[in-house]
Design a protein around this motif. Structure first.
Motif, short mmCIF file in Angstrom:
data_model
loop_
_atom_site.label_atom_id
_atom_site.label_comp_id
_atom_site.label_asym_id
_atom_site.label_seq_id
_atom_site.Cartn_x
_atom_site.Cartn_y
_atom_site.Cartn_z
N SER A 349 0.84 -1.20 0.00
CA SER A 349 0.00 0.00 0.00
C SER A 349 0.87 1.25 0.00
CB SER A 349 -0.93 0.02 1.22
OG SER A 349 -0.18 0.17 2.40
N ILE A 350 0.22 2.34 -0.43
CA ILE A 350 0.92 3.62 -0.52
C ILE A 350 0.11 4.66 0.24
CG2 ILE A 350 1.28 5.53 -2.15
CD1 ILE A 350 2.47 3.62 -4.10
N VAL A 351 0.80 5.49 1.02
CA VAL A 351 0.13 6.59 1.72
C VAL A 351 0.81 7.89 1.28
CG1 VAL A 351 -0.20 7.71 3.95
CG2 VAL A 351 -0.55 5.24 3.74
N VAL A 352 0.01 8.84 0.79
CA VAL A 352 0.56 10.15 0.43
C VAL A 352 0.21 11.12 1.54
CG1 VAL A 352 0.55 12.02 -1.26
CG2 VAL A 352 0.30 9.65 -2.03
N ALA A 362 5.07 13.74 0.92
CA ALA A 362 5.87 12.52 1.04
C ALA A 362 5.00 11.33 0.67
CB ALA A 362 6.39 12.37 2.47
N VAL A 363 5.63 10.35 0.04
CA VAL A 363 4.94 9.11 -0.33
C VAL A 363 5.54 7.98 0.49
CG1 VAL A 363 4.34 7.56 -2.21
CG2 VAL A 363 4.68 10.00 -2.68
N PHE A 364 4.68 7.31 1.26
CA PHE A 364 5.14 6.21 2.11
C PHE A 364 4.71 4.88 1.50
CE2 PHE A 364 4.80 9.88 4.83
CZ PHE A 364 5.92 9.78 5.65
N HIS A 365 5.60 3.91 1.52
CA HIS A 365 5.31 2.58 0.99
C HIS A 365 5.30 1.60 2.15
CE1 HIS A 365 6.18 3.81 -3.25
NE2 HIS A 365 6.83 4.74 -2.59
N LEU A 366 4.16 0.92 2.33
CA LEU A 366 4.02 0.01 3.45
C LEU A 366 3.76 -1.42 2.99
CD1 LEU A 366 2.23 2.85 4.33
CD2 LEU A 366 2.58 1.69 6.50
N LYS A 367 4.11 -2.35 3.87
CA LYS A 367 3.67 -3.73 3.72
C LYS A 367 2.97 -4.05 5.02
CE LYS A 367 5.20 -8.37 2.65
NZ LYS A 367 6.33 -9.30 2.60
N GLY A 368 1.64 -4.23 4.96
CA GLY A 368 0.87 -4.33 6.19
C GLY A 368 1.04 -3.01 6.95
N ASP A 369 1.40 -3.10 8.23
CA ASP A 369 1.58 -1.85 8.99
C ASP A 369 3.05 -1.51 9.18
OD1 ASP A 369 2.32 -3.79 10.75
OD2 ASP A 369 0.77 -3.37 12.25
N GLU A 399 -3.62 5.91 9.02
CA GLU A 399 -4.51 7.08 9.05
C GLU A 399 -3.80 8.31 9.59
OE1 GLU A 399 -8.47 6.82 10.76
OE2 GLU A 399 -8.71 4.92 9.65
N LYS A 400 -3.06 8.10 10.68
CA LYS A 400 -2.28 9.22 11.24
C LYS A 400 -1.23 9.69 10.23
CE LYS A 400 -2.37 8.45 16.23
NZ LYS A 400 -1.56 7.94 17.36
N LEU A 401 -0.61 8.72 9.57
CA LEU A 401 0.45 9.03 8.61
C LEU A 401 -0.09 9.91 7.48
CD1 LEU A 401 3.43 8.36 8.02
CD2 LEU A 401 2.64 6.37 6.71
N ALA A 402 -1.30 9.62 7.04
CA ALA A 402 -1.89 10.36 5.91
C ALA A 402 -2.36 11.75 6.32
CB ALA A 402 -3.06 9.57 5.33
N ASN A 403 -2.49 11.98 7.63
CA ASN A 403 -3.02 13.24 8.12
C ASN A 403 -1.88 14.19 8.50
OD1 ASN A 403 -4.19 15.33 9.51
ND2 ASN A 403 -5.43 14.02 10.86
N ASP A 404 -1.63 15.19 7.66
CA ASP A 404 -0.45 16.01 7.92
C ASP A 404 -0.67 17.05 9.03
OD1 ASP A 404 -1.94 17.82 6.51
OD2 ASP A 404 -0.46 18.13 4.90
N THR A 405 -1.83 17.00 9.68
CA THR A 405 -1.98 17.82 10.89
C THR A 405 -1.48 17.04 12.11
OG1 THR A 405 -4.23 17.11 11.38
CG2 THR A 405 -4.00 18.99 9.90
N VAL A 406 -1.26 15.73 11.95
CA VAL A 406 -0.64 14.95 13.02
C VAL A 406 0.87 14.98 12.78
CG1 VAL A 406 -0.45 12.66 14.08
CG2 VAL A 406 -2.64 13.41 13.13
N SER A 407 1.65 15.44 13.76
CA SER A 407 3.09 15.61 13.54
C SER A 407 3.78 14.26 13.34
CB SER A 407 3.72 16.32 14.73
OG SER A 407 3.90 15.41 15.79
N MET A 408 4.90 14.29 12.64
CA MET A 408 5.65 13.05 12.43
C MET A 408 6.20 12.52 13.75
SD MET A 408 5.28 11.97 9.42
CE MET A 408 6.40 10.57 9.50
N LYS A 409 6.42 13.41 14.69
CA LYS A 409 6.84 12.97 16.04
C LYS A 409 5.80 12.02 16.61
CE LYS A 409 10.50 14.59 17.98
NZ LYS A 409 11.47 15.37 18.59
N GLU A 410 4.52 12.43 16.46
CA GLU A 410 3.45 11.61 17.02
C GLU A 410 3.30 10.31 16.22
OE1 GLU A 410 -0.22 13.77 17.70
OE2 GLU A 410 -1.30 11.87 17.97
N VAL A 411 3.42 10.42 14.89
CA VAL A 411 3.30 9.23 14.05
C VAL A 411 4.38 8.21 14.44
CG1 VAL A 411 3.50 8.32 11.71
CG2 VAL A 411 2.28 10.47 12.11
N ALA A 412 5.58 8.72 14.72
CA ALA A 412 6.72 7.84 14.98
C ALA A 412 6.79 7.39 16.44
CB ALA A 412 8.02 8.54 14.59
#
Lengths: 413, 106
Positions: A349-352, A362-369, A399-412
């Motif tokens: 899957s791909i998340v933009v 940014a384009v993220f490439h995932l396998k599962g989660d 979902e968080k990853l796709a939402n650019d109002t959620v900081s990458m700090k929080e995503v990570a």
């Protein structure tokens, strides 16, 4: 991994004085290796950085001194014997010697092969015309620099990173540029359609023309000088110079002839050791393990060259092996900073995140989660956090990853 | 020339004369100072040249710009005085500068 110890006064011979070979010599000295080191290169230059050749150097923003990996004094101060304009012709593993193009033979205790890769050439008529260029080394870049400027028209054959960087630099220097790509989109082998489309649109807005789905049949010329590129449909794209950037081929023949294991590059282990324990190989010429992806791969990048140079220097000096790194790459075009971490093998899957229209996404490439790769345009936090997540293998909330109002700090987190 | 003192994580000091105009990263890489790799050649793309600026020098060195800040945000062991040394241009005013390296670059 085999345990092998090397004597402290072993003679190390490095074949290839590029980023990988030069860095291997530098890390050996940093790690305290005191034995003799001989660095052999077939170019007339001491090791230099290649990435700027298609970017800052081509645009005249960097001089020759700033390109050098180390200043000339480094090699005398650090007792590294440089032998330039000399190529290795054969390795005799039984005698532990290397034959050189100047007729000499050199003995080694430990050999490091860092012969790099060469530009793939198109086997088509006219490929030897004056003005048909490639871009691998400083001499190529010098020729290209002379061929582009205001009023000149540059044809770029191959829409990969090097081709796009050259087109961007050509535009910055006032040249016209047309990119000719065999596939339906640029970066077809190395990036997803979202990124390809973004780069095509951005380049078009800067005045670059594209010929996609276009096979090149021949270079045509006048009095020995290229004047155009003939496509399979018969059209001729006029140009004053053509740059061919259609991939690279590892310079692994000398290793193959010596009986070392090859598989589209010299096969090495996590310590950059070949199938002969006295011979290592580093950089573009190797097919190496990628522990994070549990597979073998050939990488062409500076971070790869440095990582393997550290592996070799650690193995030879008995230092603890460095931790595996997430492969990463970068490209600068116009005011765009592209940073890529990881490789999207088997992604499902791909998340933009962010808007391509804003040139910040940014384009993220995932396998599962699990995150496998990230391609970040003008988005350093996405790149840095993505690189970290690829390395630590943490589950990612798409979902968080796709939402650019959620900081990458929080995503990570 | 400006004298820059680079201190490795293990305490080893390297005092280097760096030509004004070069970056603090270039001064280290060109002189083979361990711990500062500068993978990306100074494009502010990799954070392998992270240093701590000695407190006495923080004002003179100045603060990071936006791009550098966002790279530093995700670097390891970041402190108040963290900078990417590829973004610090050496000048005569920085003669005597002292920088230390983080454990992650050891």
């Amino acid at each position: 991994m085999s345990e092998q110890s090397y004597s402290a006064d072993a003679r190390v011979v490095i074949l290839g004085a590029g980023h990988a070979g030069g860095s291997a010599a530098a890390f050996l000295r940093q790690y305290g290796f005191a034995g003799p080191i001989v660095l052999i290169g077939d170019e007339p230059h001491a090791p230099y950085q290649r990435p700027p050749l298609s970017k800052a150097w081509l645009k005249g923003e960097a001089d020759a001194a700033s390109l050098m990996l180390k200043p000339a004094a480094f090699y005398t101060d650090q007792n590294v014997e440089l032998r330039l304009s000399v190529a290795a012709t054969a390795i005799d593993r039984a005698k532990k010697t290397v034959g050189l193009s100047d007729g000499n033979t050199i003995d080694y205790d430990i050999l490091i092969i860092a012969t790099g890769a060469r530009a793939r050439r198109l086997p088509i008529p006219g490929a030897d015309l004056y003005g048909v260029l490639e871009l691998r080394n400083a001499d190529d870049a010098e020729k290209l620099k002379h061929a582009i400027g205001p009023g000149k028209r540059l044809a770029v054959v191959g829409g990969g990173y090097v081709g796009l960087e050259v087109a961007a630099s050509g535009r910055a220097l006032g040249a016209e540029a047309v990119v000719i790509e065999r596939e339906a989109r640029v970066l077809a082998r190395v990036a997803c359609p979202t990124l390809s489309n973004f780069f095509q649109d951005y380049h078009r807005a800067k005045g670059v023309e594209f010929e996609l789905d276009a096979a090149v049949d021949a270079f045509v010329g006048d009095e020995g000088h290229v004047t155009g590129v003939r496509l399979a449909d018969g059209r001729v794209i006029a140009c004053d110079a053509a740059v061919v950037g259609v991939g690279a081929i590892p310079n692994d023949e000398i290793a193959g002839t010596a009986g070392l294991a090859l598989d589209g590059g010299i096969v090495v282990d996590e310590a950059a050791r070949t199938s002969d324990p006295a011979i290592f190989a580093v950089g573009d010429v190797t097919r190496r393990p990628l522990p994070l992806y549990a597979r073998m791969h050939r990488l062409e990048s500076v971070p790869n060259a440095l990582e393997q140079a550290k592996q070799v220097a650690s193995a030879i000096t008995g230092r603890k092996a460095p931790a595996p790194e997430v492969p990463w790459f970068w490209s600068d075009q116009y005011d765009l900073k592209l940073q890529i971490a990881g490789i999207p093998f088997d992604a499902d899957s791909i998340v933009v995140r962010g808007q391509p229209d804003s040139a910040k996404f940014a384009v993220f490439h995932l396998k599962g989660d699990r995150l496998l790769a990230v391609e970040a345009v003008n988005s350093p936090p996405e790149f840095m956090a993505g690189k970290m997540l690829i390395g630590n293998g943490k589950a990612v909330d798409a979902e968080k990853l796709a939402n650019d109002t959620v900081s990458m700090k929080e995503v990570a987190a | 020339m400006a004298k820059i003192t680079y201190i490795e994580f293990n305490g080893t000091e390297h005092v280097i004369d760096v030509k004004p105009g070069l970056s603090v990263m270039e001064g280290a890489v060109k002189n083979n100072v361990p711990g500062i790799d500068g993978d990306c050649g100074g494009a502010c793309a990799c954070a392998t040249c992270h240093v701590y600026v000695d407190d006495a020098w923080r004002d003179k060195v100045g603060t990071a710009e936006e791009l550098e800040k966002s790279m530093l945000e995700f670097a390891e062991s970041v402190e108040e005085n963290s900078r990417l040394s590829c973004q610090i241009v050496v000048s005569d005013a920085l003669d005597g500068l002292v920088v230390r390296m983080p454990e992650s670059q050891h």
